[in-house]
Design a protein around this motif. Structure first.
Motif, PDB file in Angstrom:
ATOM      1  N   ASP A   1      -4.947  -7.638  -5.254  1.00  0.00           N
ATOM      2  CA  ASP A   1      -4.566  -8.630  -4.250  1.00  0.00           C
ATOM      3  C   ASP A   1      -4.237  -7.987  -2.905  1.00  0.00           C
ATOM      4  O   ASP A   1      -3.767  -8.664  -1.993  1.00  0.00           O
ATOM      5  CB  ASP A   1      -3.367  -9.442  -4.734  1.00  0.00           C
ATOM      6  CG  ASP A   1      -2.144  -8.575  -5.009  1.00  0.00           C
ATOM      7  OD1 ASP A   1      -2.308  -7.352  -5.205  1.00  0.00           O
ATOM      8  OD2 ASP A   1      -1.023  -9.111  -5.043  1.00  0.00           O
ATOM      9  N   ALA A   2      -4.473  -6.680  -2.777  1.00  0.00           N
ATOM     10  CA  ALA A   2      -4.111  -5.957  -1.555  1.00  0.00           C
ATOM     11  C   ALA A   2      -5.332  -5.726  -0.671  1.00  0.00           C
ATOM     12  O   ALA A   2      -6.468  -5.652  -1.154  1.00  0.00           O
ATOM     13  CB  ALA A   2      -3.475  -4.604  -1.907  1.00  0.00           C
ATOM     14  N   GLY A   3      -5.086  -5.598   0.618  1.00  0.00           N
ATOM     15  CA  GLY A   3      -6.130  -5.178   1.546  1.00  0.00           C
ATOM     16  C   GLY A   3      -5.983  -3.724   1.918  1.00  0.00           C
ATOM     17  O   GLY A   3      -6.950  -3.026   2.193  1.00  0.00           O
ATOM     18  N   ASP A   4      -4.718  -3.280   1.939  1.00  0.00           N
ATOM     19  CA  ASP A   4      -4.387  -1.887   2.243  1.00  0.00           C
ATOM     20  C   ASP A   4      -3.489  -1.374   1.130  1.00  0.00           C
ATOM     21  O   ASP A   4      -2.478  -2.000   0.790  1.00  0.00           O
ATOM     22  CB  ASP A   4      -3.667  -1.781   3.586  1.00  0.00           C
ATOM     23  CG  ASP A   4      -4.573  -2.135   4.751  1.00  0.00           C
ATOM     24  OD1 ASP A   4      -5.097  -1.217   5.384  1.00  0.00           O
ATOM     25  OD2 ASP A   4      -4.764  -3.346   5.007  1.00  0.00           O
ATOM     26  N   LEU A   5      -3.840  -0.223   0.584  1.00  0.00           N
ATOM     27  CA  LEU A   5      -3.215   0.256  -0.634  1.00  0.00           C
ATOM     28  C   LEU A   5      -3.038   1.765  -0.586  1.00  0.00           C
ATOM     29  O   LEU A   5      -3.901   2.481  -0.075  1.00  0.00           O
ATOM     30  CB  LEU A   5      -4.108  -0.108  -1.823  1.00  0.00           C
ATOM     31  CG  LEU A   5      -3.716   0.401  -3.199  1.00  0.00           C
ATOM     32  CD1 LEU A   5      -2.969  -0.691  -3.948  1.00  0.00           C
ATOM     33  CD2 LEU A   5      -4.930   0.811  -4.004  1.00  0.00           C
TER      34      LEU A   5
ATOM     35  N   LEU B   1       3.819   8.139   3.595  1.00  0.00           N
ATOM     36  CA  LEU B   1       2.542   7.435   3.532  1.00  0.00           C
ATOM     37  C   LEU B   1       2.673   5.998   4.037  1.00  0.00           C
ATOM     38  O   LEU B   1       1.796   5.490   4.741  1.00  0.00           O
ATOM     39  CB  LEU B   1       2.021   7.438   2.093  1.00  0.00           C
ATOM     40  CG  LEU B   1       1.606   8.804   1.550  1.00  0.00           C
ATOM     41  CD1 LEU B   1       1.396   8.735   0.042  1.00  0.00           C
ATOM     42  CD2 LEU B   1       0.335   9.288   2.240  1.00  0.00           C
ATOM     43  N   VAL B   2       3.769   5.347   3.677  1.00  0.00           N
ATOM     44  CA  VAL B   2       3.996   3.979   4.130  1.00  0.00           C
ATOM     45  C   VAL B   2       4.154   3.928   5.643  1.00  0.00           C
ATOM     46  O   VAL B   2       3.597   3.044   6.325  1.00  0.00           O
ATOM     47  CB  VAL B   2       5.234   3.384   3.423  1.00  0.00           C
ATOM     48  CG1 VAL B   2       5.697   2.094   4.093  1.00  0.00           C
ATOM     49  CG2 VAL B   2       4.933   3.136   1.955  1.00  0.00           C
ATOM     50  N   THR B   3       4.899   4.867   6.199  1.00  0.00           N
ATOM     51  CA  THR B   3       5.092   4.902   7.651  1.00  0.00           C
ATOM     52  C   THR B   3       3.777   5.150   8.376  1.00  0.00           C
ATOM     53  O   THR B   3       3.505   4.560   9.427  1.00  0.00           O
ATOM     54  CB  THR B   3       6.113   6.001   8.006  1.00  0.00           C
ATOM     55  OG1 THR B   3       7.353   5.723   7.348  1.00  0.00           O
ATOM     56  CG2 THR B   3       6.348   6.050   9.505  1.00  0.00           C
ATOM     57  N   LEU B   4       2.947   6.006   7.806  1.00  0.00           N
ATOM     58  CA  LEU B   4       1.675   6.346   8.441  1.00  0.00           C
ATOM     59  C   LEU B   4       0.635   5.247   8.291  1.00  0.00           C
ATOM     60  O   LEU B   4      -0.096   4.943   9.239  1.00  0.00           O
ATOM     61  CB  LEU B   4       1.140   7.642   7.828  1.00  0.00           C
ATOM     62  CG  LEU B   4      -0.210   8.148   8.349  1.00  0.00           C
ATOM     63  CD1 LEU B   4      -0.098   8.559   9.809  1.00  0.00           C
ATOM     64  CD2 LEU B   4      -0.698   9.316   7.502  1.00  0.00           C
ATOM     65  N   LEU B   5       0.576   4.605   7.112  1.00  0.00           N
ATOM     66  CA  LEU B   5      -0.568   3.760   6.769  1.00  0.00           C
ATOM     67  C   LEU B   5      -0.256   2.272   6.669  1.00  0.00           C
ATOM     68  O   LEU B   5      -1.173   1.456   6.671  1.00  0.00           O
ATOM     69  CB  LEU B   5      -1.159   4.231   5.444  1.00  0.00           C
ATOM     70  CG  LEU B   5      -1.680   5.667   5.456  1.00  0.00           C
ATOM     71  CD1 LEU B   5      -1.938   6.156   4.028  1.00  0.00           C
ATOM     72  CD2 LEU B   5      -2.946   5.770   6.292  1.00  0.00           C
ATOM     73  N   ASP B   6       1.027   1.887   6.539  1.00  0.00           N
ATOM     74  CA  ASP B   6       1.431   0.485   6.495  1.00  0.00           C
ATOM     75  C   ASP B   6       0.655  -0.316   5.444  1.00  0.00           C
ATOM     76  O   ASP B   6       0.032  -1.337   5.755  1.00  0.00           O
ATOM     77  CB  ASP B   6       1.233  -0.148   7.885  1.00  0.00           C
ATOM     78  CG  ASP B   6       1.872  -1.530   7.986  1.00  0.00           C
ATOM     79  OD1 ASP B   6       2.838  -1.787   7.237  1.00  0.00           O
ATOM     80  OD2 ASP B   6       1.406  -2.336   8.807  1.00  0.00           O
ATOM     81  N   PRO B   7       0.698   0.101   4.169  1.00  0.00           N
ATOM     82  CA  PRO B   7      -0.050  -0.623   3.139  1.00  0.00           C
ATOM     83  C   PRO B   7       0.645  -1.907   2.709  1.00  0.00           C
ATOM     84  O   PRO B   7       1.851  -2.082   2.912  1.00  0.00           O
ATOM     85  CB  PRO B   7      -0.090   0.383   1.985  1.00  0.00           C
ATOM     86  CG  PRO B   7       1.196   1.135   2.133  1.00  0.00           C
ATOM     87  CD  PRO B   7       1.417   1.265   3.626  1.00  0.00           C
ATOM     88  N   ASP B   8      -0.133  -2.802   2.073  1.00  0.00           N
ATOM     89  CA  ASP B   8       0.438  -3.996   1.435  1.00  0.00           C
ATOM     90  C   ASP B   8       1.169  -3.618   0.155  1.00  0.00           C
ATOM     91  O   ASP B   8       2.201  -4.203  -0.186  1.00  0.00           O
ATOM     92  CB  ASP B   8      -0.668  -4.988   1.034  1.00  0.00           C
ATOM     93  CG  ASP B   8      -1.533  -5.418   2.181  1.00  0.00           C
ATOM     94  OD1 ASP B   8      -0.972  -5.804   3.209  1.00  0.00           O
ATOM     95  OD2 ASP B   8      -2.766  -5.374   2.037  1.00  0.00           O
ATOM     96  N   VAL B   9       0.585  -2.675  -0.581  1.00  0.00           N
ATOM     97  CA  VAL B   9       1.046  -2.343  -1.921  1.00  0.00           C
ATOM     98  C   VAL B   9       1.017  -0.832  -2.108  1.00  0.00           C
ATOM     99  O   VAL B   9       0.108  -0.155  -1.615  1.00  0.00           O
ATOM    100  CB  VAL B   9       0.147  -3.014  -2.997  1.00  0.00           C
ATOM    101  CG1 VAL B   9       0.514  -2.537  -4.403  1.00  0.00           C
ATOM    102  CG2 VAL B   9       0.239  -4.528  -2.915  1.00  0.00           C
TER     103      VAL B   9
ATOM    104  N   THR C   1      11.100   3.791  -5.755  1.00  0.00           N
ATOM    105  CA  THR C   1      11.201   2.666  -4.823  1.00  0.00           C
ATOM    106  C   THR C   1      12.438   2.783  -3.950  1.00  0.00           C
ATOM    107  O   THR C   1      12.384   2.607  -2.725  1.00  0.00           O
ATOM    108  CB  THR C   1      11.230   1.341  -5.591  1.00  0.00           C
ATOM    109  OG1 THR C   1      10.042   1.221  -6.385  1.00  0.00           O
ATOM    110  CG2 THR C   1      11.301   0.165  -4.632  1.00  0.00           C
ATOM    111  N   ALA C   2      13.578   3.094  -4.566  1.00  0.00           N
ATOM    112  CA  ALA C   2      14.825   3.215  -3.807  1.00  0.00           C
ATOM    113  C   ALA C   2      14.746   4.337  -2.787  1.00  0.00           C
ATOM    114  O   ALA C   2      15.181   4.181  -1.631  1.00  0.00           O
ATOM    115  CB  ALA C   2      15.991   3.447  -4.756  1.00  0.00           C
ATOM    116  N   ALA C   3      14.195   5.473  -3.193  1.00  0.00           N
ATOM    117  CA  ALA C   3      14.087   6.604  -2.267  1.00  0.00           C
ATOM    118  C   ALA C   3      13.133   6.284  -1.124  1.00  0.00           C
ATOM    119  O   ALA C   3      13.394   6.631   0.033  1.00  0.00           O
ATOM    120  CB  ALA C   3      13.627   7.846  -3.016  1.00  0.00           C
ATOM    121  N   MET C   4      12.028   5.611  -1.429  1.00  0.00           N
ATOM    122  CA  MET C   4      11.075   5.234  -0.389  1.00  0.00           C
ATOM    123  C   MET C   4      11.717   4.279   0.609  1.00  0.00           C
ATOM    124  O   MET C   4      11.612   4.456   1.830  1.00  0.00           O
ATOM    125  CB  MET C   4       9.845   4.576  -1.024  1.00  0.00           C
ATOM    126  CG  MET C   4       8.748   4.218  -0.041  1.00  0.00           C
ATOM    127  SD  MET C   4       7.630   2.940  -0.677  1.00  0.00           S
ATOM    128  CE  MET C   4       8.619   1.455  -0.397  1.00  0.00           C
TER     129      MET C   4
END
Length: 327
Positions: A135-139, A254-262, A282-285
């Protein structure tokens, strides 16, 4: 012609082959021992590997009721570095170096509908198309096994990089001058967040004065840490929490760089400790990202396809390539 595609997942221990239909379901599968070729000349080891791939694929296709002479697309996920032209530049656990894997397999099959990619990239694509990321576009996906692999899907496209080595999330540096990684550098995510690192975290906690069932074993392994955690051992659970914390730090970058949905966490280790690893990571992220009024953190999930992900993803990529497009 058949609607099936063949997916091959070459790991350091097992080589899996599946016949996959367009919906991602396996019509047949087999698993054999990977011919690592230890001590052999790399080209000879590569040719042995090709023979096992082709012979096992023929058996799987027969099991699935496919015609023996069909030009069935084949996707291969290889545990190591794969160049854009399908060369096995190096193998993590398979003794090949700069071996033209795609060309050799294509020659043996008698057609050019063959795609070769890194195994973690193949698993990422499998989860994106038919698994926990459909269900994601960016992963973003991290695969936790003996080492740490991964992959990135951006706007529906698998990020391969200019030379084919994109998605090596395990070799991001998370601790300058930190623990030495198997790649030779220090401070890689793999050194802190792989299954191999689990015993190292437990040892560090014991050295700091902690008490554990593991002390009765002596020279314990990551599997022993998992056993102790299952028995309720607080130190073993703390070691898993530490591993998850380091993984979360890597995921935050990775989240900061790529802004994924999931964000997905997969790999063999998650089959045993995923229930503990997921909340820790999850908590650390979440503690390291820009979440707030103007941005939401992506959902972090466990991958869904298990050891089928690489076969399914590789087969889907081969089918798309045969139809004129790649992910």
């Amino acid at each position: 012609m058949t609607d099936l595609a063949l997916g091959v997942d070459i790991g350091g221990t097992n080589l899996r082959v599946g016949a996959i239909d367009p919906s991602g379901e396996l019509a047949a599968r087999r698993s054999v021992v990977t011919p690592a070729g230890a001590g052999r000349e790399p080209a000879a080891a590569g040719r042995d590997l090709v023979s096992v791939i082709v012979d096992t694929a023929a058996e799987v296709l027969a099991d699935a009721g496919g015609p023996a002479d069909a030009r069935v697309p084949m996707g291969i996920g290889f545990a190591g570095g794969i160049s854009r032209d399908g060369r096995a530049v190096y193998g993590s656990n398979v003794s090949t170096r700069d071996f033209p894997l795609r060309d050799e397999v294509s020659s043996r099959l008698g057609h050019d509908h063959v795609v070769v990619v890194n195994d973690a990239n193949a698993a990422t694509w499998g989860e994106f198309c038919h698994g926990a990321g459909r269900d994601a576009g960016d992963l973003v996906m991290a695969t936790i096994g003996t080492g740490v692999g991964g992959g990135v899907v951006s706007n529906g496209n698998l990020v391969m990089g200019s030379q084919g080595f994109g998605g090596e999330v395990g070799h991001m540096v998370v601790a300058r001058d930190g623990w030495r990684c198997t790649c030779g550098h220090r401070g890689c995510l793999e050194a802190y967040a792989s299954g191999s690192a689990l015993a190292r975290h437990a040892t560090a906690l014991i050295d700091d004065g902690g008490s554990s069932l593991l002390q009765q074993i002596g020279d314990f392994t990551p599997a022993d840490v998992t056993w102790a955690a299952s028995a309720g051992d607080d130190l073993a659970l703390a070691a898993i929490d530490r591993l998850g914390g380091w993984l979360g730090i890597g995921l935050a970058s990775l989240v900061t760089l790529l802004d994924p949905d999931v964000v997905l966490i997969g790999g063999g280790v998650t089959e045993h400790i995923g229930g503990w690893l997921l909340p820790a990571a999850t908590a650390a992220m979440q503690g390291q990202t820009f979440a707030g009024e103007w941005r939401d953190d992506p959902e972090v999930r466990l991958a869904a396809l298990g050891d089928r992900a690489g076969m399914i993803g590789a087969a889907d990529m081969a089918r798309r390539a045969a139809e004129g497009g790649m992910p």
